[in-house]
Motif scaffolding. Structure first.
Motif, short mmCIF file in Angstrom:
data_model
loop_
_atom_site.label_atom_id
_atom_site.label_comp_id
_atom_site.label_asym_id
_atom_site.label_seq_id
_atom_site.Cartn_x
_atom_site.Cartn_y
_atom_site.Cartn_z
N ARG A 10 65.13 -17.35 106.37
CA ARG A 10 64.70 -16.21 107.18
C ARG A 10 63.70 -15.33 106.43
O ARG A 10 62.76 -14.81 107.02
CB ARG A 10 65.91 -15.34 107.56
CG ARG A 10 66.73 -15.84 108.72
CD ARG A 10 67.88 -14.88 108.99
NE ARG A 10 68.67 -15.27 110.15
CZ ARG A 10 68.42 -14.89 111.39
NH1 ARG A 10 67.39 -14.12 111.63
NH2 ARG A 10 69.19 -15.29 112.38
N THR A 11 63.91 -15.15 105.14
CA THR A 11 63.13 -14.19 104.37
C THR A 11 62.53 -14.86 103.14
O THR A 11 62.87 -15.99 102.79
CB THR A 11 64.02 -13.01 103.92
OG1 THR A 11 65.02 -13.50 103.01
CG2 THR A 11 64.71 -12.36 105.12
N GLU A 12 61.66 -14.09 102.48
CA GLU A 12 61.07 -14.57 101.23
C GLU A 12 62.14 -14.68 100.15
O GLU A 12 62.03 -15.52 99.25
CB GLU A 12 59.95 -13.63 100.77
CG GLU A 12 58.75 -13.61 101.71
CD GLU A 12 58.06 -14.96 101.79
OE1 GLU A 12 57.94 -15.64 100.75
OE2 GLU A 12 57.63 -15.35 102.90
N ASP A 13 63.17 -13.83 100.23
CA ASP A 13 64.27 -13.92 99.26
C ASP A 13 65.00 -15.24 99.42
O ASP A 13 65.46 -15.83 98.42
CB ASP A 13 65.25 -12.75 99.45
CG ASP A 13 64.66 -11.42 98.99
OD1 ASP A 13 63.70 -11.45 98.19
OD2 ASP A 13 65.15 -10.37 99.44
N ASP A 14 65.14 -15.72 100.65
CA ASP A 14 65.77 -17.01 100.89
C ASP A 14 64.95 -18.13 100.24
O ASP A 14 65.49 -19.05 99.63
CB ASP A 14 65.91 -17.27 102.38
CG ASP A 14 66.87 -16.31 103.06
OD1 ASP A 14 67.56 -15.57 102.34
OD2 ASP A 14 66.91 -16.28 104.31
#
Length: 522
Positions: A326-330
């Motif tokens: 979903r996110t850049e952290d993922d």
């Protein structure tokens, strides 16, 4: 030589007025017109490949169509590919396409008994694949190189049976005096002035550790990618194979014991480096992962030059996975080896099983294809807001020199440990290699990703283990039970502990003091 599951390699030879562009523009249309409707299940032209190719699946059969153009007005039906004059006027790609059949024809001409050769070669190739010492890109001998080794043993024992050739193979090749080259025939002199393998003339040829020279002109080294660690592993496996072959001959083991699967993930190493390449589109990852695969062996060479590492062995296959993020952290977590975002409904595949022509083209050195796919790729998002991240991971087994620690953050920075503590730090080698790959290969920031992360054997993903294999378990720390009675208990001051005096603690002290006073008065 073919076996179950093999594809059919076919060379299309054309006269000089038919160009490579004509082949890729018109051959797919001709095939569709010639074959029944639905017979072509898959067709992938790859003109930018190291050897230009059209990958076909026709009625369940894999077919590789290579193309070369000869400097002649018409192609005779009885064409002899071994004729050196056919090489005149060819460019490098045309020469490479023609060289494959030329080497294959030469090998068959050099063996005394073709049936014996084929039987022995099937066994040796199966053994090399089962023991994970197969594949030129990863730094091991490829199919042609193993074939040339079998030919050499057949030349030494012209009347031997297939089983005897296999038995002698391990002892002769395992005990070969490397870097003395294996040459099947005297070098052919020719007026074409093509570059041939010659360490007396070309300094780079002197650095080949296990040179195996192709018999067809121009003679080339088929094993130039072999490094110090892979040479060590190959010799170890040959020695193991020789020991097993001796026991088979003595009746103490069976042939199936020779083909036991490798233990790269289950037993061989405690520590690994995971080289993870990723892209936001599948097409882009096909080429980006292929490019990274072609460069991992240079990282291995850098590690070999690190005095703290005894062996750095690259596994000969990559593991392709799909993740939903979903996110850049993922994305960051995935690129650090986190498997929590892996798509449960998509099976992990190894690069050899996928056999993607664009991946293979990039792995053989085509950088332009990576940039092209990155420019055209589109990122897709599903209804739940997740987008796919495609990764391919290559594993390097690391054997440390004696007395070294393997730190979980070795590829980022080194812990502030006492100077007396021996530690492994390959952050510089990893960072330099990563930066170099991201400066070339069509890398596109934010679209392609590359990371190197350390992995212990008990943290390896479950999908790298085959049926019946178990992931290593973290060893429990041993408790020293042979402790003297005097060292089992220490007072609080010696232990450096402080305990607040609660009411119960104070009452206990008062009782002890009262008992001591009563005893003294008595």
């Amino acid at each position: 030589m073919f076996s179950s599951g093999s594809d059919i390699d076919t060379l299309v030879v054309a006269p000089r007025h038919v160009s490579r562009e004509d082949f890729f523009n018109y051959m797919p249309l001709i095939l569709e017109q010639m074959l029944p409707q639905g017979a072509i299940e898959e067709m992938k032209p790859v003109p930018e490949a190291y050897v230009p190719i059209i990958k076909l699946v026709i009625s369940g059969t894999d077919i590789d169509l290579n193309f070369t153009r000869l400097a002649i007005s018409s192609v005779p039906l009885a064409l002899d590919c071994r004729d050196t004059n056919l090489l005149r006027g060819l460019d490098e790609r045309e020469l490479r396409a023609l060289n494959g059949p030329r080497v294959a024809d030469e090998l068959l001409e050099l063996v005394p008994q073709k049936k014996t050769f084929r039987t022995a070669l099937r066994a040796i190739k199966l053994w090399a694949q089962r023991r994970a010492v197969y594949g030129n890109i990863a730094g091991y001998p490829g199919g042609v190189a193993w074939g040339m080794l079998v030919v050499r043993v057949c030349q030494l024992y012209p009347q031997a049976t297939g089983s005897l050739i296999i038995e002698k193979f391990f002892r002769i090749i395992g005990g070969w005096n490397w870097p003395q080259p294996i040459i099947l025939k005297e070098a052919e002199e020719n007026s074409l002035q093509a570059r041939v393998w010659n360490p007396k003339i070309y300094p780079s040829d002197r650095y080949h550790l296990m040179p195996i020279i192709t018999p067809a002109y121009p003679a080339m080294c088929a094993t130039h990618n072999i490094g110090h660690s892979t040479k060590k592993i190959i010799i170890q496996e040959l020695t193991r194979g020789g020991d097993i072959a001796d026991k088979i001959h003595a009746g103490r083991l069976q042939w199936k014991d020779l083909f036991t699967k490798h233990t790269f993930f289950t037993k061989d190493y405690k520590y690994y480096l995971s080289v993870i390449s990723g892209s936001k589109t599948k097409d882009a990852q096909s080429s980006w992962s292929g490019f990274v695969e072609s460069r991992v062996r240079f990282l291995v060479q850098n590690l070999e030059n690190q005095g703290s590492i005894a062996t750095a062995r690259l596994f000969n296959k990559g593991f392709a996975r799909e993740h939903h993020c979903r996110t850049e952290d993922d994305i960051h977590a995935v690129m650090c080896g986190d498997m929590q975002f892996q798509a449960a409904d998509v099976k992990t595949e190894t690069t050899d099983n996928i056999n993607d022509p664009r991946h293979n083209a990039a792995a053989q050195g085509n950088v332009d294809g990576v940039a092209t796919l990155n420019a055209d790729g589109e990122i897709t998002t599903n209804d739940s807001g997740h987008f796919a991240l495609f990764t391919t991971t290559y594993y390097i087994g690391v054997e440390l020199s004696q007395g070294l620690l393997f730190l979980d953050i070795i590829c980022i920075f080194c812990l502030n440990l006492p100077e007396s503590t021996k530690k492994l730090d390959v952050s510089e080698e990893s960072r330099d290699w990563k930066d170099q790959q991201c400066r070339q290969g069509g890398y596109r920031d934010g679209h392609n990703f590359l990371n190197i992360t350390p992995t212990r054997c008990y943290d390896l993903p479950l999908d790298v283990f085959g049926h019946g294999e178990e992931r290593p378990v973290k060893a429990r720390k041993k408790v020293n039970r042979n402790i003297s009675a005097t060292s089992q208990k220490r007072d609080l001051n010696t232990a450096g502990l402080e305990i607040q005096e609660t009411s119960q603690h104070q009452n206990g002290i008062k009782r002890r003091r009262s008992e001591e006073q009563t005893t003294a008065s008595a």
